[in-house]
Design an enzyme around this catalytic site. Structure first.
Site, PDB file in Angstrom:
ATOM      1  N   PRO A 215      39.783  40.919  28.414  1.00 54.75           N
ATOM      2  CA  PRO A 215      40.930  41.777  28.738  1.00 54.75           C
ATOM      3  C   PRO A 215      41.284  41.752  30.232  1.00 54.75           C
ATOM      4  O   PRO A 215      40.433  41.468  31.076  1.00 54.75           O
ATOM      5  CB  PRO A 215      40.482  43.174  28.309  1.00 54.75           C
ATOM      6  CG  PRO A 215      39.022  43.102  28.109  1.00 54.75           C
ATOM      7  CD  PRO A 215      38.629  41.678  27.903  1.00 54.75           C
TER       8      PRO A 215
ATOM      9  N   SER B  63      39.802  35.023  37.037  1.00 54.33           N
ATOM     10  CA  SER B  63      39.036  34.151  37.937  1.00 54.33           C
ATOM     11  C   SER B  63      38.331  33.063  37.140  1.00 54.33           C
ATOM     12  O   SER B  63      38.268  31.898  37.568  1.00 54.33           O
ATOM     13  CB  SER B  63      37.986  34.975  38.692  1.00 54.33           C
ATOM     14  OG  SER B  63      38.609  35.972  39.458  1.00 54.33           O
TER      15      SER B  63
ATOM     16  N   ASP C  23      36.502  35.856  43.258  1.00 54.69           N
ATOM     17  CA  ASP C  23      35.454  35.756  42.227  1.00 54.69           C
ATOM     18  C   ASP C  23      35.378  34.374  41.591  1.00 54.69           C
ATOM     19  O   ASP C  23      34.547  34.140  40.717  1.00 54.69           O
ATOM     20  CB  ASP C  23      35.744  36.743  41.077  1.00 54.69           C
ATOM     21  CG  ASP C  23      35.327  38.158  41.414  1.00 54.69           C
ATOM     22  OD1 ASP C  23      34.604  38.337  42.402  1.00 54.69           O
ATOM     23  OD2 ASP C  23      35.726  39.070  40.669  1.00 54.69           O
TER      24      ASP C  23
ATOM     25  N   GLY D 194      36.440  39.637  35.231  1.00 55.88           N
ATOM     26  CA  GLY D 194      36.723  38.369  35.910  1.00 55.88           C
ATOM     27  C   GLY D 194      37.441  37.332  35.069  1.00 55.88           C
ATOM     28  O   GLY D 194      37.354  36.140  35.370  1.00 55.88           O
ATOM     29  N   GLY D 195      38.173  37.760  34.046  1.00 51.94           N
ATOM     30  CA  GLY D 195      38.831  36.795  33.153  1.00 51.94           C
ATOM     31  C   GLY D 195      39.778  35.849  33.880  1.00 51.94           C
ATOM     32  O   GLY D 195      39.719  34.633  33.683  1.00 51.94           O
TER      33      GLY D 195
ATOM     34  N   LYS E  63      32.270  37.920  33.235  1.00 59.33           N
ATOM     35  CA  LYS E  63      31.097  38.286  34.064  1.00 59.33           C
ATOM     36  C   LYS E  63      30.906  39.791  34.068  1.00 59.33           C
ATOM     37  O   LYS E  63      31.846  40.560  33.818  1.00 59.33           O
ATOM     38  CB  LYS E  63      31.251  37.787  35.501  1.00 59.33           C
ATOM     39  CG  LYS E  63      32.483  38.271  36.279  1.00 59.33           C
ATOM     40  CD  LYS E  63      32.326  39.557  37.034  1.00 59.33           C
ATOM     41  CE  LYS E  63      33.542  39.904  37.899  1.00 59.33           C
ATOM     42  NZ  LYS E  63      33.625  41.312  38.308  1.00 59.33           N
TER      43      LYS E  63
HETATM   44  O1  C5P Z   1      40.643  38.059  45.756  1.00 60.62           O
HETATM   45  P1  C5P Z   1      41.217  38.778  44.603  1.00 60.62           P
HETATM   46  O2  C5P Z   1      42.599  38.326  44.271  1.00 60.62           O
HETATM   47  O3  C5P Z   1      40.304  38.794  43.428  1.00 60.62           O
HETATM   48  O4  C5P Z   1      41.335  40.307  45.076  1.00 60.62           O
HETATM   49  C1  C5P Z   1      42.281  41.226  44.568  1.00 60.62           C
HETATM   50  C2  C5P Z   1      42.443  42.371  45.557  1.00 60.62           C
HETATM   51  O5  C5P Z   1      41.247  43.148  45.617  1.00 60.62           O
HETATM   52  C3  C5P Z   1      42.683  41.923  46.992  1.00 60.62           C
HETATM   53  O6  C5P Z   1      44.036  41.723  47.234  1.00 60.62           O
HETATM   54  C4  C5P Z   1      42.122  43.094  47.794  1.00 60.62           C
HETATM   55  O7  C5P Z   1      43.077  44.157  47.841  1.00 60.62           O
HETATM   56  C5  C5P Z   1      40.959  43.577  46.942  1.00 60.62           C
HETATM   57  N1  C5P Z   1      39.660  43.005  47.371  1.00 60.62           N
HETATM   58  C6  C5P Z   1      39.048  43.509  48.513  1.00 60.62           C
HETATM   59  N2  C5P Z   1      37.840  42.998  48.901  1.00 60.62           N
HETATM   60  C7  C5P Z   1      37.236  42.012  48.177  1.00 60.62           C
HETATM   61  C8  C5P Z   1      37.859  41.490  47.026  1.00 60.62           C
HETATM   62  C9  C5P Z   1      39.074  42.016  46.644  1.00 60.62           C
HETATM   63  O8  C5P Z   1      39.572  44.413  49.169  1.00 60.62           O
HETATM   64  N3  C5P Z   1      36.060  41.540  48.583  1.00 60.62           N
END
Ligand code: C5P
Length: 296
Positions: A106, A115, A148, A112-113, A17
């Site tokens: 990558p 996810s 994501d 977003g790979g 994405k």
């Molecule tokens: O949810 P995901 O694992 O993709 O997020 C990785 C990290 O990015 C989270 O642990 C958080 O530190 C940060 N994040 C955030 N706010 C978001 C999405 C991600 O602070 N909306």
């Protein structure tokens, strides 16, 4: 996400994405950040194969990992394995599976790979195991696994995403979009980039860009690209600054970073223009360059 059967196996191509708009609305009590973002899926795919096994175990094998993905673990911390185990638990499934991942998107690239792979695992295994979970149930599992993943469960290449990113509203994309992607050698940690983000008094509204996307006005889209994480990412990484500078030397309709980086991209007026600029950027080295169009 594209499915095909090969003998007893189910194979899924699952896309990357780009964020065409990303605004951060503040930090939430749970530590995440409140977002409003417009995402499109593009034709750069990882491939996941689900094959039967008789011992009821869930395993992941990775095939010859390309540059920038060598550090990918295939153990229980991998999001694909976590998605498979969560689905098995939710569906009460004991069948087991051998999953084989061919990685092209990558890591730490903002594309977003991980996810996308997790979303493909939820949808793919739901079919492969004939678990019969509804899309609503898969969305609930997706939001437990990450921010994501829900986007990749959608069937439209364009969605507005809010909350942590997990609340998706799919919408129509008026015309295919053509991009050149530039991925510096170094990646960026999403958590580090969010930590570096500082609140500003003004927030940006994606309404105009959304209208341009729905009506397919590519010149307007180019002018309306926005990513509030670009400034903190550029603070953390000279590679991101360099990638943006290199892109800006070419006649793109607009340039931006995707997600929390480190990939940056330029929007082109046509696929032919994207191929031509992509060729010129590749010849100039040393970043990885892709030409990709919107795709599901
Ligand atoms: O949810 P995901 O694992 O993709 O997020 C990785 C990290 O990015 C989270 O642990 C958080 O530190 C940060 N994040 C955030 N706010 C978001 C999405 C991600 O602070 N909306």
């Amino acid at each position: 996400m594209r499915f095909r059967c090969q003998g007893p196996s189910l194979v899924v191509d699952t896309p990357a994405k780009l964020n065409l708009f990303l605004d951060v609305r503040g930090k939430r009590p749970d530590g995440y950040h409140e977002l409003e973002t417009l995402m499109v899926s593009i034709g750069l795919f990882d491939t996941l194969r689900f094959s039967p096994r008789s011992d009821g175990r869930v395993s992941l094998e990775t095939q010859s990992l390309p540059a920038g993905t060598e550090s990918l673990s295939s153990g229980p911390d991998n999001l694909i394995v976590r998605a498979a185990l969560l689905l098995a638990e939710e569906a009460g499934c004991k069948a087991g599976v051998t999953m084989t991942l061919q990685k092209r998107i990558p890591l730490q690239s903002g594309m977003g790979g991980g996810s996308s792979d997790a979303a493909a695992t939820l949808v793919g295994l739901n079919r492969f195991w004939r678990s019969g979970l509804s899309m609503d149930a898969l969305h609930r599992l997706a939001s437990r696994l990450g921010s994501d993943i829900n986007f990749f469960l959608g069937s439209s290449p364009l969605a507005v995403c809010r909350g942590r990113g997990e609340q998706i509203e799919q919408t129509r994309l008026g015309t295919p979009l053509h991009f050149v992607l530039a991925k510096p050698a170094s990646g960026l940690s999403t958590a580090d980039v969010f930590r570096t983000w500082r609140a500003s008094s003004s927030t940006q509204d994606p309404a105009q860009l959304l209208t341009s996307l729905r009506t397919g006005r590519v010149h307007a889209i180019g002018k309306q690209l926005h990513n509030a994480l670009q400034t903190p990412a550029a603070e953390l990484s000279s590679d991101v600054r360099d990638a943006l500078q290199r892109l800006r030397r070419h006649p793109f309709l607009g340039t931006a970073m995707t997600g929390s980086g480190s990939t940056c991209f330029g929007l082109c007026a046509s696929r032919a223009q994207a191929r031509s600029i992509g060729g010129a950027l590749r010849a100039a080295g040393p970043m990885r360059i892709w030409v990709a169009s919107t795709s599901v």
